[in-house]
Design a protein around this motif. Structure first.
Motif, PDB file in Angstrom:
ATOM      1  N   UNK A 178       7.275  -8.580   6.924  1.00 21.06           N
ATOM      2  CA  UNK A 178       7.396  -9.288   8.212  1.00 21.06           C
ATOM      3  C   UNK A 178       6.411 -10.448   8.298  1.00 21.06           C
ATOM      4  N   UNK A 179       5.186 -10.232   7.764  1.00 17.93           N
ATOM      5  CA  UNK A 179       4.182 -11.316   7.800  1.00 17.93           C
ATOM      6  C   UNK A 179       4.685 -12.508   6.990  1.00 17.93           C
ATOM      7  N   UNK A 180       5.337 -12.234   5.830  1.00 17.63           N
ATOM      8  CA  UNK A 180       5.896 -13.309   4.990  1.00 17.63           C
ATOM      9  C   UNK A 180       7.094 -13.973   5.687  1.00 17.63           C
ATOM     10  N   UNK A 181       7.918 -13.126   6.296  1.00 20.97           N
ATOM     11  CA  UNK A 181       9.161 -13.629   6.879  1.00 20.97           C
ATOM     12  C   UNK A 181       8.914 -14.446   8.147  1.00 20.97           C
ATOM     13  N   UNK A 182       8.119 -13.892   9.050  1.00 18.54           N
ATOM     14  CA  UNK A 182       7.912 -14.573  10.341  1.00 18.54           C
ATOM     15  C   UNK A 182       6.689 -15.493  10.336  1.00 18.54           C
ATOM     16  N   UNK A 183       5.906 -15.438   9.256  1.00 16.55           N
ATOM     17  CA  UNK A 183       4.704 -16.274   9.106  1.00 16.55           C
ATOM     18  C   UNK A 183       3.807 -16.189  10.334  1.00 16.55           C
ATOM     19  N   UNK A 184       3.637 -14.989  10.804  1.00 17.65           N
ATOM     20  CA  UNK A 184       2.734 -14.761  11.942  1.00 17.65           C
ATOM     21  C   UNK A 184       2.071 -13.392  11.768  1.00 17.65           C
ATOM     22  N   UNK A 185       1.026 -13.112  12.571  1.00 18.50           N
ATOM     23  CA  UNK A 185       0.327 -11.825  12.444  1.00 18.50           C
ATOM     24  C   UNK A 185       1.231 -10.673  12.889  1.00 18.50           C
ATOM     25  N   UNK A 186       1.243  -9.621  12.090  1.00 15.41           N
ATOM     26  CA  UNK A 186       2.102  -8.465  12.393  1.00 15.41           C
ATOM     27  C   UNK A 186       1.204  -7.230  12.496  1.00 15.41           C
ATOM     28  N   UNK A 187       1.426  -6.420  13.532  1.00 14.24           N
ATOM     29  CA  UNK A 187       0.584  -5.221  13.721  1.00 14.24           C
ATOM     30  C   UNK A 187       1.451  -3.969  13.761  1.00 14.24           C
ATOM     31  N   UNK A 188       1.061  -2.950  13.010  1.00 17.73           N
ATOM     32  CA  UNK A 188       1.767  -1.659  13.037  1.00 17.73           C
ATOM     33  C   UNK A 188       0.724  -0.553  12.917  1.00 17.73           C
ATOM     34  N   UNK A 189       1.158   0.697  13.058  1.00 14.32           N
ATOM     35  CA  UNK A 189       0.229   1.805  12.782  1.00 14.32           C
ATOM     36  C   UNK A 189       0.975   2.914  12.065  1.00 14.32           C
ATOM     37  N   UNK A 190       0.217   3.693  11.306  1.00 18.05           N
ATOM     38  CA  UNK A 190       0.825   4.792  10.552  1.00 18.05           C
ATOM     39  C   UNK A 190      -0.241   5.852  10.287  1.00 18.05           C
ATOM     40  N   UNK A 191       0.218   7.002   9.796  1.00 16.86           N
ATOM     41  CA  UNK A 191      -0.774   8.041   9.454  1.00 16.86           C
ATOM     42  C   UNK A 191      -0.885   8.115   7.940  1.00 16.86           C
ATOM     43  N   UNK A 192      -2.093   8.381   7.493  1.00 20.61           N
ATOM     44  CA  UNK A 192      -2.356   8.421   6.054  1.00 20.61           C
ATOM     45  C   UNK A 192      -3.102   9.709   5.749  1.00 20.61           C
ATOM     46  N   UNK A 193      -2.557  10.498   4.829  1.00 21.01           N
ATOM     47  CA  UNK A 193      -3.258  11.731   4.468  1.00 21.01           C
ATOM     48  C   UNK A 193      -3.926  11.528   3.121  1.00 21.01           C
ATOM     49  N   UNK A 194      -5.243  11.621   3.132  1.00 23.62           N
ATOM     50  CA  UNK A 194      -6.014  11.487   1.896  1.00 23.62           C
ATOM     51  C   UNK A 194      -6.915  12.709   1.798  1.00 23.62           C
ATOM     52  N   UNK A 195      -6.818  13.405   0.633  1.00 23.60           N
ATOM     53  CA  UNK A 195      -7.438  14.720   0.471  1.00 23.60           C
ATOM     54  C   UNK A 195      -6.912  15.615   1.593  1.00 23.60           C
ATOM     55  N   UNK A 196      -7.802  16.211   2.451  1.00 28.37           N
ATOM     56  CA  UNK A 196      -7.210  17.079   3.479  1.00 28.37           C
ATOM     57  C   UNK A 196      -7.169  16.410   4.855  1.00 28.37           C
ATOM     58  N   UNK A 197      -7.697  15.198   4.913  1.00 30.50           N
ATOM     59  CA  UNK A 197      -7.798  14.492   6.207  1.00 30.50           C
ATOM     60  C   UNK A 197      -6.539  13.708   6.523  1.00 30.50           C
ATOM     61  N   UNK A 198      -6.132  13.748   7.776  1.00 29.54           N
ATOM     62  CA  UNK A 198      -5.061  12.844   8.200  1.00 29.54           C
ATOM     63  C   UNK A 198      -5.706  11.782   9.079  1.00 29.54           C
ATOM     64  N   UNK A 199      -5.489  10.541   8.700  1.00 29.49           N
ATOM     65  CA  UNK A 199      -6.097   9.440   9.458  1.00 29.49           C
ATOM     66  C   UNK A 199      -5.015   8.616  10.144  1.00 29.49           C
ATOM     67  N   UNK A 200      -5.356   8.124  11.328  1.00 35.96           N
ATOM     68  CA  UNK A 200      -4.466   7.178  12.002  1.00 35.96           C
ATOM     69  C   UNK A 200      -4.959   5.784  11.630  1.00 35.96           C
TER      70      UNK A 200
END
Ligand code: ADP
Length: 460
Positions: A176-198
């Motif tokens: 989206x950043x490439x396509x719209x050439x503007x700042x794009x913001x999203x959020x997701x969860x990431x599990x690394x080792x046993x921690x889940x991070x937002x």
């Protein structure tokens, strides 16, 4: 020592001279003119040799040195300098070359410093950073990014972002950043080792001087802490609404029943009015506790420390709970060894003792025993409230200081508990830089230990 390439020159002249000399000698036997001719030739060659050596030293050697220096500069060695004592134009050229080398080396040092500064900032920034070129290749990942996603920089740098980063949201952000050439913001969860991070991700396109897309920079913020706070706030609002709803429903329900005729029956009138009174008292207690908590948590909250005499403070608390003690026939004993004073907020300390004693009485059966003891432990005082009541199951011990947590909801409500008493106690203890712990065994009883520093730690 003569340089190597001068040796053939010497050999050539020596050979030529020997040939002429030998020919001369041979000829000398014939005529003396040849001797003279030989000598002249010898002198001539000798002079020629000296001139050539002089010319080499004066012109060839400095040019050679200069060429070597230029070669070193071309290779990027800006520390090189010319120390040859040449004169004239060559000397001027050498001086200029030395000045150029000095400038280049200063420029290199400054560039290195700037690079160091930039990489220090990039590496120490508290958000993950990924630099992607216009073809999608990763050029840079910083330390924070590695701590979020694991591995090391070589596992990402030089690869296509979609080959090494699995999360779909990251792919979407880049596209989206490439396509719209503007700042794009999203959020997701990431599990690394046993921690889940937002994680919140911002993709920002990068442009060159001509305004053409050159790539994108991804910034990744760990918002786990904020998410947890948001969740806590939502839970709190839901809990408060629920806690308020129960007495309000009950009050309006009984008032409605009275209005629709029950008020004419004396017995019903008394009973329903008592319920309305009890429920409104509960409501009042809940609102008071909520206000106390919000005051304790507000940024402006400051504790007003004075010299608190513990004996006197306990004398003031006991009459307030006397009625409850008598109602349940509880044996309440107090034990304060000598005169104990501390610098603290007297009203708040009173609240600690009140809440702990109220709980001890509420969660102890009739004819039970409750003890309040205060001991001086040098730097701090130790307040312990123990009972021989129902105790607390092991798995609940770590949770009882949470707001609205109750082991047995019905029992707590029946005793007029709001579920906020221990949360308030813990807060007050913490603002006094003290600590609180509990020992308990189901059906045997509980002991709450509170340690408070005798003096204001901030003033020592
Ligand atoms: P409440 O108003 O419900 O008493 P508190 O925050 O004071 O709320 O206490 C939280 C929970 O901890 C109580 O509901 C009860 O289950 C448990 N608890 C607190 N003190 C005691 C105690 N002395 N004995 C047994 N359980 C206790």
């Amino acid at each position: 020592m003569l340089p190597l390439f001068k040796k053939p020159l010497l050999a050539y002249h020596a050979g030529l001279f020997s040939l002429v000399f030998l020919t001369g000698v041979a000829a000398a036997q014939l005529t003396s003119e040849y001797i003279i001719l030989g000598s002249i030739l010898f002198v001539e060659y000798f002079i020629l040799l000296i001139i050539m050596l002089h010319l080499y030293d004066k012109y060839m050697k400095p040019i050679k040195k200069t060429t070597q220096t230029v070669n070193e500069l071309v290779k990027g060695n800006y520390r090189v300098r010319i120390h040859h004592s040449a004169g004239g134009n060559i000397a001027e050229l050498n001086n200029k070359l030395n000045a150029l080398a000095r400038n280049l080396s200063e420029f290199e040092i400054q560039e290195q410093m700037q690079e160091d500064r930039l990489s220090t900032v990039i590496d120490n920034t508290q958000s993950g950073l990924v630099l992607i070129d216009e073809k999608g290749y990763i050029h840079l990942v910083n330390r924070k990014f590695i701590s979020m996603f694991g591995g090391n920089a070589h596992d990402y740098q030089g690869y296509l972002y979609y080959d090494v980063l699995a999360d779909e949201t990251i792919h979407e952000t880049v596209q989206e950043a490439f396509l719209y050439e503007t700042n794009i913001k999203h959020s997701f969860t990431q599990t690394f080792e046993i921690d889940t991070k937002y994680i919140e991700i911002v993709g920002a396109p990068i442009f060159n001087e001509r305004g053409m897309l050159k790539g994108a920079v991804l910034l990744l913020y760990d918002i786990t802490h904020l998410k947890k706070l948001e969740l806590m706030r939502k839970d709190f609002v839901a809990n408060v609404s629920h806690e308020l709803k129960t007495p309000i429903t009950s009050i309006s329900g009984f008032a409605e029943t009275l209005l629709s005729g029950a008020k004419n029956d004396k017995e019903s009138l008394d009973r329903f009015l008592t319920i309305i009174y009890d429920e409104s008292s509960r409501l009042q207690g809940l609102i008071e506790d909520l206000l106390t908590l919000s005051r304790l948590e507000s940024d402006e909250f400051k504790i007003a420390r004075t010299d608190v005499d513990m004996n006197q403070l306990i004398e003031e608390v006991l009459p307030v709970i006397d009625q409850r003690v008598k109602q349940k026939d509880i044996t309440l004993t107090t034990d304060v060894k000598g005169d104990i004073t501390l610098r603290a907020d007297g009203e708040r300390i009173k609240q600690i003792i009140m809440n702990l004693l109220t709980n001890a009485i509420s969660y102890t059966g009739e004819n039970g025993a409750v003890n309040l003891a205060v001991t001086d432990e040098g730097e701090s005082i130790h307040i312990h409230v123990s009972d021989d009541g129902i105790g607390i199951p092991k798995e609940a011990i770590t949770r009882i200081f949470e707001r609205f947590y109750r082991v047995d909801k019905a029992r707590s409500r029946n005793t007029g508990g709001t579920g906020l008493g221990l949360a308030i106690v813990k807060h007050i203890v913490e603002v006094h830089d003290g600590n609180i712990s509990v020992e308990s065994e189901p059906d045997k009883g509980s002991t709450f230990h509170v340690y408070l520093p005798k003096n204001d730690p901030a003033s020592s």
